[in-house]
Write a protein that holds these residues in place. Sequence first.
Motif, PDB file in Angstrom:
ATOM      1  N   TYR A   1      40.160  28.245  45.959  1.00 35.78           N
ATOM      2  CA  TYR A   1      41.155  27.824  44.972  1.00 35.78           C
ATOM      3  C   TYR A   1      41.047  28.676  43.705  1.00 35.78           C
ATOM      4  O   TYR A   1      42.062  29.046  43.106  1.00 35.78           O
ATOM      5  N   ALA A   2      39.820  28.982  43.295  1.00 40.60           N
ATOM      6  CA  ALA A   2      39.621  29.828  42.118  1.00 40.60           C
ATOM      7  C   ALA A   2      40.199  31.225  42.355  1.00 40.60           C
ATOM      8  O   ALA A   2      40.777  31.839  41.439  1.00 40.60           O
ATOM      9  N   ALA A   3      40.069  31.736  43.571  1.00 36.48           N
ATOM     10  CA  ALA A   3      40.626  33.053  43.889  1.00 36.48           C
ATOM     11  C   ALA A   3      42.151  33.044  43.773  1.00 36.48           C
ATOM     12  O   ALA A   3      42.758  33.990  43.233  1.00 36.48           O
ATOM     13  N   LEU A   4      42.795  31.984  44.268  1.00 43.63           N
ATOM     14  CA  LEU A   4      44.255  31.887  44.162  1.00 43.63           C
ATOM     15  C   LEU A   4      44.675  31.737  42.702  1.00 43.63           C
ATOM     16  O   LEU A   4      45.669  32.342  42.269  1.00 43.63           O
ATOM     17  N   THR A   5      43.933  30.953  41.935  1.00 38.26           N
ATOM     18  CA  THR A   5      44.237  30.790  40.515  1.00 38.26           C
ATOM     19  C   THR A   5      44.114  32.127  39.789  1.00 38.26           C
ATOM     20  O   THR A   5      44.957  32.467  38.946  1.00 38.26           O
ATOM     21  N   TRP A   6      43.070  32.881  40.090  1.00 39.76           N
ATOM     22  CA  TRP A   6      42.885  34.197  39.478  1.00 39.76           C
ATOM     23  C   TRP A   6      44.086  35.092  39.762  1.00 39.76           C
ATOM     24  O   TRP A   6      44.587  35.790  38.871  1.00 39.76           O
ATOM     25  N   ALA A   7      44.560  35.073  40.994  1.00 42.60           N
ATOM     26  CA  ALA A   7      45.705  35.914  41.356  1.00 42.60           C
ATOM     27  C   ALA A   7      46.941  35.541  40.542  1.00 42.60           C
ATOM     28  O   ALA A   7      47.720  36.412  40.124  1.00 42.60           O
ATOM     29  N   HIS A   8      47.128  34.244  40.276  1.00 42.65           N
ATOM     30  CA  HIS A   8      48.278  33.811  39.472  1.00 42.65           C
ATOM     31  C   HIS A   8      48.090  34.168  38.003  1.00 42.65           C
ATOM     32  O   HIS A   8      49.040  34.608  37.341  1.00 42.65           O
TER      33      HIS A   8
END
Length: 668
Positions: free
Chosen positions: A54-61
């Motif tokens: 989830y942190a990886a997806l948040t970083w991408a956003h």
Amino acid sequence: MIPELGHYALVLALLVALVQSVPPLVGAATRNGAWMSVAVPAAIAQMLLVLVAYAALTWAHVVSDFSVLNVVQNSHSAKPMLYKVSGVWGNHEGSMMLWIVMLTVFGAAVAMFGRNLPPTLKARVLAVQGLIGVGFLLFILATSNPFIRVVPAPIDGNDLNPLLQDPGLAFHPPFLYAGYVGFSMAFSFAVAALIEGRVDPAWARWVRPWTLAAWSTLTMGIAMGSWWAYYELGWGGWWYWDPVENASFMPWLAGTALLHSAIVVEKRDALKSWTILLSIVTFSLSLMGTFLVRSGILTSVHAFAVDPKRGVFILVLLAIATGGSLLLYSLRAPSLKAGGLFAPISREGALVMNNLLLSTATATVFIGTLYPLFLDILNLGKVSVGAPFFNATFIPVAIPMIVAMVVGPFLSWKRADLGAALSRLWIAGVAVVIAVAITAYVKAGGGPLLALVGIALAAWAFVGSLVEFADRIALFRTSFRNSWHRAVHLPRSAWGMTIAHACVGLSILGMTGTSAWQTESITAMKPGDQATVAGYEFRFDSIGLVDGPNFKAERGVFTVTQDGRPIATLTPERRSYSTTRMTTTESAIHTTVFSDLYVALGDPTQNGTAWIVRIYHHPLVPWIWIGGAGMMLGGLVSLTDRRFRIGAPERRRGVGKAGGKSAPLPAE
């Protein structure tokens, strides 16, 4: 690299979920302590891996990585940071990531804090929770991968749906999902208890805090969604009986019944089979809500319009979870002992009545929501089921439910005297008469007769709850010091119950006031025009263009006066988002304790010299959300009760390590 790390973490989480599911179940069946002990570290590891993803997806956003398809479809470089973060869950793939985050957090919480649970029950609960995780991780990886790359990467993204770019919608989904997914713990406890073939007061004590946490957050999630619809969509309403609204309301109703039913199991060792069934039904309704918004069969501002194939996958998960658990229930429920007996007039009887009414209300909403969908799917014609149906069927069930809610706590366990209980509620009865009389006098016959019923119910619920609390602490029957001492040492669950029940009355007050006495004006206005609504004068002063971070807006300025006295200056907007080519209405609201003044700026007229303006006066409407927040507060206060931290006593039974007996739980 970071998106690939997130994808890899999801794959590992699936493997860990399998480890969390299979060995503990086998270990519990064979009394193998080593295999059962795998569940705890596996639940924690699964949570950590999902959080990494989830942190990886948040970083991408956050960094606007437009090489990731999910970011391209739901973000834009000019979007404010708040909506870059909330945009993670403002789409199908990201919302499913949030779902699995909540699921693993609840599972890890049981693993870390469920020290009082018997080893076999704990292993089975975590195993069932792991199986749910397996299903949803498979769903994400197979149909909804949020880490798909785009080659070549576009310069910018398509932006998030403008309706979701709002503070209310930024925080509404996490609360809603915490409620939806939180009921999975009640489901896991129920299935684990059915496998063991044992449900007792200790089990009810363990399941109640998780159910209470889910109910509290779902309450706030529904309230925030209602508030968002009220001020963002520009139509001035707070509830539309939209199918997706109903999808969250049904598990809330069933969860409320489950909470009250678990009390009877804990206190009287009765209603065990019924409580297990409610645990299954409540989570099944949560899964059904997930299916509705992702199946493509709904058209709603709340729904994710996605590939129906994804809906089929969730429908299979729903069938497996619900069908499998109900099959297990049908096999095991007859063996559950009935428990303590009680007379119809008793606290147990009141809770049973409350349960039956809540279940009837749930069934009413269920039929009204799904019947038109089934007809449409089977090509049997289209049927519109809206507010008239739901109001006509739900309200008659809700009235006796509120009456019983207040009377029940005054009844004693096992057998009670209804007349004596009602006599202790004479103050609440007087409050009802006074409230109805004042309302009838002030409104001078205006509004429907049902509005007086609503005012009566609000007064009954609010004052009756306070009277019950005063009765508990012997207020006016002993010295103030003794009453204060009783209040301080009262269980926090009693405080929470009083707060929640009283706030139900506040919400009813707001619902009644705005539904019965709302004043509305929809007219074309140009600068300099005036309109009078509910004794307030609204003057359209000017309109101008303003630039936002990723939109342009027409902003109107309205001065509100009453008898020449200035009340407020309201600035509604009509925003246009160039990327999505969508227009939204940003209403302007002046709130007081007793009412809202509401202005929404609509489309310009054909000649462009005037604008369609909606003006509303909503009496008492703020109390809807004050009551909703209060109900959540009551649930959270109850969660701090000491009994939920120390567990409940039970007989020495079962094994912990291989060959060893489990220690008895600490006494209350």
